[in-house]
Design a protein around this motif. Structure first.
Motif, PDB file in Angstrom:
ATOM      1  N   UNK A 161       0.671  -1.373   0.012  1.00 17.83           N
ATOM      2  CA  UNK A 161      -0.083   0.196  -0.181  1.00 17.83           C
ATOM      3  C   UNK A 161       0.881   1.245  -0.010  1.00 17.83           C
ATOM      4  N   UNK A 162       1.914   1.277   0.795  1.00 18.06           N
ATOM      5  CA  UNK A 162       2.964   2.458   0.763  1.00 18.06           C
ATOM      6  C   UNK A 162       3.777   2.327  -0.229  1.00 18.06           C
ATOM      7  N   UNK A 163       3.832   1.192  -1.298  1.00 13.06           N
ATOM      8  CA  UNK A 163       4.751   1.177  -2.418  1.00 13.06           C
ATOM      9  C   UNK A 163       6.029   0.918  -2.172  1.00 13.06           C
ATOM     10  N   UNK A 164       6.567   0.457  -0.806  1.00 12.28           N
ATOM     11  CA  UNK A 164       7.829   0.089  -0.414  1.00 12.28           C
ATOM     12  C   UNK A 164       8.009  -1.278  -1.282  1.00 12.28           C
ATOM     13  N   UNK A 165       6.861  -2.014  -1.358  1.00 15.07           N
ATOM     14  CA  UNK A 165       7.205  -3.395  -2.207  1.00 15.07           C
ATOM     15  C   UNK A 165       5.927  -3.289  -3.327  1.00 15.07           C
ATOM     16  N   UNK A 166       6.242  -4.031  -4.420  1.00 14.20           N
ATOM     17  CA  UNK A 166       5.562  -4.076  -5.336  1.00 14.20           C
ATOM     18  C   UNK A 166       4.835  -5.681  -5.498  1.00 14.20           C
ATOM     19  N   UNK A 167       3.613  -5.953  -6.043  1.00 19.97           N
ATOM     20  CA  UNK A 167       2.833  -7.242  -6.000  1.00 19.97           C
ATOM     21  C   UNK A 167       2.666  -7.578  -7.196  1.00 19.97           C
ATOM     22  N   UNK A 168       3.252  -8.959  -7.816  1.00 18.08           N
ATOM     23  CA  UNK A 168       2.885  -9.242  -9.057  1.00 18.08           C
ATOM     24  C   UNK A 168       2.329 -10.670  -9.011  1.00 18.08           C
ATOM     25  N   UNK A 169       1.130 -10.883  -9.049  1.00 13.87           N
ATOM     26  CA  UNK A 169       0.431 -12.115  -8.896  1.00 13.87           C
ATOM     27  C   UNK A 169       0.913 -12.359  -7.332  1.00 13.87           C
ATOM     28  N   UNK A 170       1.571 -13.533  -6.956  1.00 15.99           N
ATOM     29  CA  UNK A 170       1.887 -13.943  -5.709  1.00 15.99           C
ATOM     30  C   UNK A 170       3.281 -13.523  -5.116  1.00 15.99           C
ATOM     31  N   UNK A 171       3.757 -12.751  -6.094  1.00 16.40           N
ATOM     32  CA  UNK A 171       5.082 -12.530  -5.827  1.00 16.40           C
ATOM     33  C   UNK A 171       5.201 -11.128  -5.372  1.00 16.40           C
ATOM     34  N   UNK A 172       6.617 -10.775  -4.476  1.00 20.12           N
ATOM     35  CA  UNK A 172       6.666  -9.310  -4.115  1.00 20.12           C
ATOM     36  C   UNK A 172       8.055  -9.117  -4.657  1.00 20.12           C
ATOM     37  N   UNK A 173       8.325  -7.572  -4.942  1.00 21.33           N
ATOM     38  CA  UNK A 173       9.615  -7.307  -5.308  1.00 21.33           C
ATOM     39  C   UNK A 173       9.819  -5.896  -4.697  1.00 21.33           C
ATOM     40  N   UNK A 174      11.133  -5.071  -4.789  1.00 16.57           N
ATOM     41  CA  UNK A 174      11.126  -3.762  -4.513  1.00 16.57           C
ATOM     42  C   UNK A 174      10.200  -3.017  -5.199  1.00 16.57           C
ATOM     43  N   UNK A 175       9.596  -1.807  -4.554  1.00 16.82           N
ATOM     44  CA  UNK A 175       8.840  -0.945  -4.856  1.00 16.82           C
ATOM     45  C   UNK A 175       9.478   0.630  -5.254  1.00 16.82           C
ATOM     46  N   UNK A 176       8.851   1.307  -5.920  1.00 15.81           N
ATOM     47  CA  UNK A 176       9.353   2.872  -6.050  1.00 15.81           C
ATOM     48  C   UNK A 176       9.268   3.714  -4.800  1.00 15.81           C
ATOM     49  N   UNK A 177       8.444   3.257  -3.825  1.00 11.92           N
ATOM     50  CA  UNK A 177       8.509   3.969  -2.485  1.00 11.92           C
ATOM     51  C   UNK A 177       9.693   4.073  -1.816  1.00 11.92           C
ATOM     52  N   UNK A 178      10.748   3.070  -2.389  1.00 20.29           N
ATOM     53  CA  UNK A 178      11.986   2.905  -1.557  1.00 20.29           C
ATOM     54  C   UNK A 178      13.026   4.203  -1.708  1.00 20.29           C
ATOM     55  N   UNK A 179      12.467   4.744  -2.799  1.00 18.84           N
ATOM     56  CA  UNK A 179      13.211   5.966  -3.248  1.00 18.84           C
ATOM     57  C   UNK A 179      13.064   7.074  -2.295  1.00 18.84           C
ATOM     58  N   UNK A 180      11.880   7.074  -1.434  1.00 17.76           N
ATOM     59  CA  UNK A 180      11.717   8.052  -0.402  1.00 17.76           C
ATOM     60  C   UNK A 180      12.529   7.994   0.603  1.00 17.76           C
ATOM     61  N   UNK A 181      13.213   6.809   0.791  1.00 16.00           N
ATOM     62  CA  UNK A 181      14.114   6.376   1.925  1.00 16.00           C
ATOM     63  C   UNK A 181      15.486   6.926   1.549  1.00 16.00           C
ATOM     64  N   UNK A 182      15.804   7.362   0.469  1.00 14.23           N
ATOM     65  CA  UNK A 182      17.169   7.764  -0.079  1.00 14.23           C
ATOM     66  C   UNK A 182      17.317   9.136   0.424  1.00 14.23           C
ATOM     67  N   UNK A 183      18.591   9.314   1.087  1.00 11.16           N
ATOM     68  CA  UNK A 183      19.037  10.744   1.234  1.00 11.16           C
ATOM     69  C   UNK A 183      19.236  11.704  -0.189  1.00 11.16           C
ATOM     70  N   UNK A 184      18.618  12.781  -0.144  1.00 10.02           N
ATOM     71  CA  UNK A 184      18.714  13.660  -1.219  1.00 10.02           C
ATOM     72  C   UNK A 184      20.211  13.712  -1.496  1.00 10.02           C
ATOM     73  N   UNK A 185      20.824  13.673  -2.757  1.00  9.12           N
ATOM     74  CA  UNK A 185      21.975  13.961  -3.159  1.00  9.12           C
ATOM     75  C   UNK A 185      22.449  15.536  -3.358  1.00  9.12           C
ATOM     76  N   UNK A 186      23.446  15.752  -3.190  1.00 11.33           N
ATOM     77  CA  UNK A 186      23.848  17.336  -3.075  1.00 11.33           C
ATOM     78  C   UNK A 186      23.517  17.732  -4.497  1.00 11.33           C
TER      79      UNK A 186
END
Length: 253
Positions: A61-86
């Motif tokens: 729901x928070x898009x930290x993971x994506x669900x494809x059928x029965x499988x889970x993989x990293x989602x685009x929400x993980x980008x929010x956890x990255x420190x903003x580069x200079x």
């Protein structure tokens, strides 16, 4: 009173345990480098399936993971956890490329990145012709049916391609959509050889797409794409688009 004290201390302990499990799930899915089913995650991390189902649903729901059928993989929400580069973000860096193509051609130009088995539109600018094609920024689209998606597929290793063909849902979108593994492998190979991926009415009838990979610092960062109504795609126009697309793709190198 002792009972109340015990109850109040159990709440925070349970919350900490839940937070720890959530972090363990994210780290495990990222480290696996392939989609995982819930049972694999439960077995490896020793999390009860009942608890895992709730945590997975929240992460999707928070898009930290994506669900494809029965499988889970990293989602685009993980980008929010990255420190903003200079320096400037990828969106800030590629926007001038998209704008360059849009201004030179007055056709819709976009920049896409792969998220799981989909292409996400990071930047797009639409033609001002009455007959035009448009995409939504942030939209996620099938890799197999768009030129930008097919360009992104050229970056996959053989092992990753095998995972893609085994796990992805490649729906027929128009009568021209290529969905079969072997025809799609041939199209990916041709795109690698030519340095440009092309799709003809595979996602939208009447629209021809062209795309190529953009590199920055020697690493691929996404695909730059142009979509043109076939009514405006004369042979000389086709060659002009390819020339400008290739030129724009080198501007970050």
């Amino acid at each position: 009173m002792p009972t109340d004290a015990k109850t109040s201390s159990a709440g925070p302990a349970a919350q900490v345990k839940s937070a720890t499990r959530t972090l363990d799930i994210i780290e495990h899915v990222i480290a696996a480098d392939r989609p995982l089913v819930a049972q694999e995650i439960a077995s490896t991390l020793a999390i009860p399936v009942s608890s895992l189902s709730y945590l997975l649903a929240t992460l999707v729901e928070r898009r930290y993971l994506l669900r494809e059928g029965r499988r889970y993989l990293p989602g685009p929400g993980l980008q929010r956890l990255h420190a903003r580069p200079s320096g400037p973000s990828l969106v800030e860096r590629v926007t001038p490329l998209v704008q360059y193509l849009r201004n030179q051609l007055n056709e819709t130009a976009s920049f896409l990145v792969r998220v799981g088995w989909e292409a996400e539109v990071l930047v797009t600018q639409t033609s001002d012709h009455a007959l035009r094609y448009s995409l939504d920024t942030g939209g996620r689209l099938p890799l197999h049916a768009l030129a930008g998606g097919r360009a992104l597929l050229t970056l996959l290793s053989e092992a990753e391609l095998e995972q893609y063909f085994a796990a992805s849902n490649r729906h027929v979108i128009t009568r021209f959509t290529i969905t079969g593994e072997q025809p799609l492998r041939h199209a990916i190979a041709a795109a690698r050889d030519n340095g440009v991926a092309e799709t003809d009415q595979e996602y939208t009838l009447g629209i021809h797409g062209m795309a190529c990979i953009v590199h920055a610092g020697g690493q691929p960062v996404g695909a730059l794409a142009v979509a043109i109504p076939k009514a405006r795609l004369a042979p000389d126009r086709h060659d002009q688009v390819l020339d400008l697309l290739r030129r724009a793709a080198t501007m970050l190198a």
